[in-house]
Scaffold this active site. Sequence first.
Site: not given
Ligand SMILES: Cc1ncc(C[n+]2csc(CCOP(=O)(O)OP(=O)(O)O)c2C)c(N)n1
Lengths: 326, 360
Positions: B256, B260, B269
């Site tokens: 990435r 985020h 981080y």
């Molecule tokens: C069930 C849930 N828990 C927490 C969140 C808050 N949140 C949004 S994105 C994220 C990280 C997701 O990481 P990843 O699955 O690796 O996807 P990326 O954003 O890196 O594409 C979190 C914790 C959420 N959207 N849904």
Amino acid sequence: MPALNLVEAVNRALARAMEDDPRVVVLGEDVGVNGGVFRATVGLLERFGPERVVDTPLSEALIAGMAIGMAAEGLRPVVEIQFAGFAYATLDQILNHAGRLRHRTQGRLSCPMVMRMPCGACIRAPEHHSESPEAIFAHVPGIRVVAPSSPARAYGLLLAAIADPDPVVFLEPARLYRLWREEVADDGAPLALDRAFVLREGSDLTLVSWGAMVYETLSAADALAREGVRAEVIDVATLKPLDEETILASVAKTGRCVVVTEAPRTCSFASEVAAVLAGRGLTSLLAPVERVTGWDTVTPLARLEARYMPDVPRILAAARRALAYR
Amino acid sequence: MSVVARFEVRYTQYLDERGRALGPLPEFARDPRALVPAYRAMVLMRALDAKAIALQRTGRMGTYASTLGKEAIDAGCGAVLEKDDVVLPSYRESGVLFLRGVAPHRVFLYWGGDERGNVFPESPRDFPFCVPIATQLAHAVGVAYAIRLRGERRAALAFAGDGATSKGDFHEALNAAGVWCLPLVVLVVNNQYAISMPRRRQTAAETLAQKAIAAGIACEQVDGNDAIAVRDVVGRALARARAGDGPTLVEALTYRLSDHTTADDASRYRSAEELAEAWKREPVARLRAWLAANGAWTKEDEVALERECAARAEAAAKAYLETPPPDPEQMFRHLYAQLPAAYRWQRAAACGEATEDACA
Ligand SMILES: Cc1ncc(C[n+]2csc(CCOP(=O)(O)OP(=O)(O)O)c2C)c(N)n1
């Protein structure tokens, strides 16, 4: 006309819906070969085959979520959650997706699914098998919540739920599954959703309930009748959306109302009924709205169930308070 | 003691970091011009991404999840999806949706805070953006089940991040997909972070792909910065799915390159050095180098494409900004097929057509 108990009526409705509409599929834990732990789906596998009567892995969140995918792809899934106490894992899918998919896509995708589950206490079952989560589901926008209280209403309301274009949580009163039989015409005729049923007319007092507690409520009305008190009994049947008009019309007539539920008291659906009466029925009310509910405790195990459940004496006591209020 | 089972996880990469072929290329890449559309799509994704961030930074868009760094995954998948397949995105698959024909201004509209952004007339069966992590994987199982039930030659392609692989929904979906041998491909975009949580602290598993082994389904890793490899691996997985040969989990390794979301500051981080290292492996320059080295792309092509993409991003922003705000009735429209009578007064009140107390 066959005389059916409530679980047989559910079974007939499922079979009828599957017969009439090839898009209807039934899925859940042990619904196929075993016919469901309460036998609500018995015989369906033999008639409709394993593709449409789907024994799923033990995966509540998945079951609810996959029903959403099936519904969006044009099927009409009817999910069985084995017991309401295990439906909490489905809340994420119901709240975040089932109730929102149509709106999120502005009508492009929709979610015509039904999630059935037995609920309520007094079946001497283990822990977590006696829950009444109707208020939790009734708080969810975009869905319907239906709680039948007799074989005929279970049949007609389930057919209506399956035909409905939006998600329906269908709460079956486990305690009533086999309590009595009544004539149910297996005619495929749905009952109206979003409508309360006036089970008994009366002018002195309104008793409001839904699901299994309708049974005790009717018994209480019988006892009151023996004392010369004519109680009107309303089975809410569809909790969401609530048919406020039927309740308000009744209280306009009686001025006194007792709401009965076995769910814990705080933020129970009885509180919603009371709020509707306070907001829209205040000028009709001759007495405070009485709520007869379960305690704000966890649903106890079997040996204390009788001390937890609202019973006829408690309903009668509330009715007498309401009647005596000047 | 005896060994009852052995498993392995394959990894596919065709181009090295500088766009040089590591060995024989798949059939579809024999003529390098066949990859030009994918490259053009990747550059457009980057332009649209930059435009979205610019709109957010200037207060004209809400929180936005950048796609920077995953363009090869989106382009590779977009190239092998068929019209009748179903895409179930997370919130980071704008690029795939563009290749499904979804007009860019719709995606801007979604991140701008308008449900109409999820109306995809161009690919009406695809699912909307999905924010609750991994929940879309259950929907994908249902979609794939419906496809199989009707005996259709279609497949579902669902996306999830590396963080998603820690959720029960992920495992429940893979397990069920295996039980029913569903026409489903789950693509894990392993971009090394779930917000601040690095991949190595998300799980002790050596690969994310291997999580499919426990579910009894096929799995493999692919270099997610190599558009040729993604297209090859996902293309084969989708073909197997459509043919009834079952589901696959593909773990695409990428990084990435953005925060985020626009609400995040990744410098809290991760180090600048790490980010700089990751930029050396980024997908757009890699494919461009390969195309150029093989005579399929020139400096002039690049200049013209950049101009074209800038214009398209500008047009998308304009279409988005010119979309009139939704009326309050939109909260109620499509909540149900038909709004229940019980809620009509709320709609009237929200629209200012009635007062609350008059209705209550
Ligand atoms: C069930 C849930 N828990 C927490 C969140 C808050 N949140 C949004 S994105 C994220 C990280 C997701 O990481 P990843 O699955 O690796 O996807 P990326 O954003 O890196 O594409 C979190 C914790 C959420 N959207 N849904």
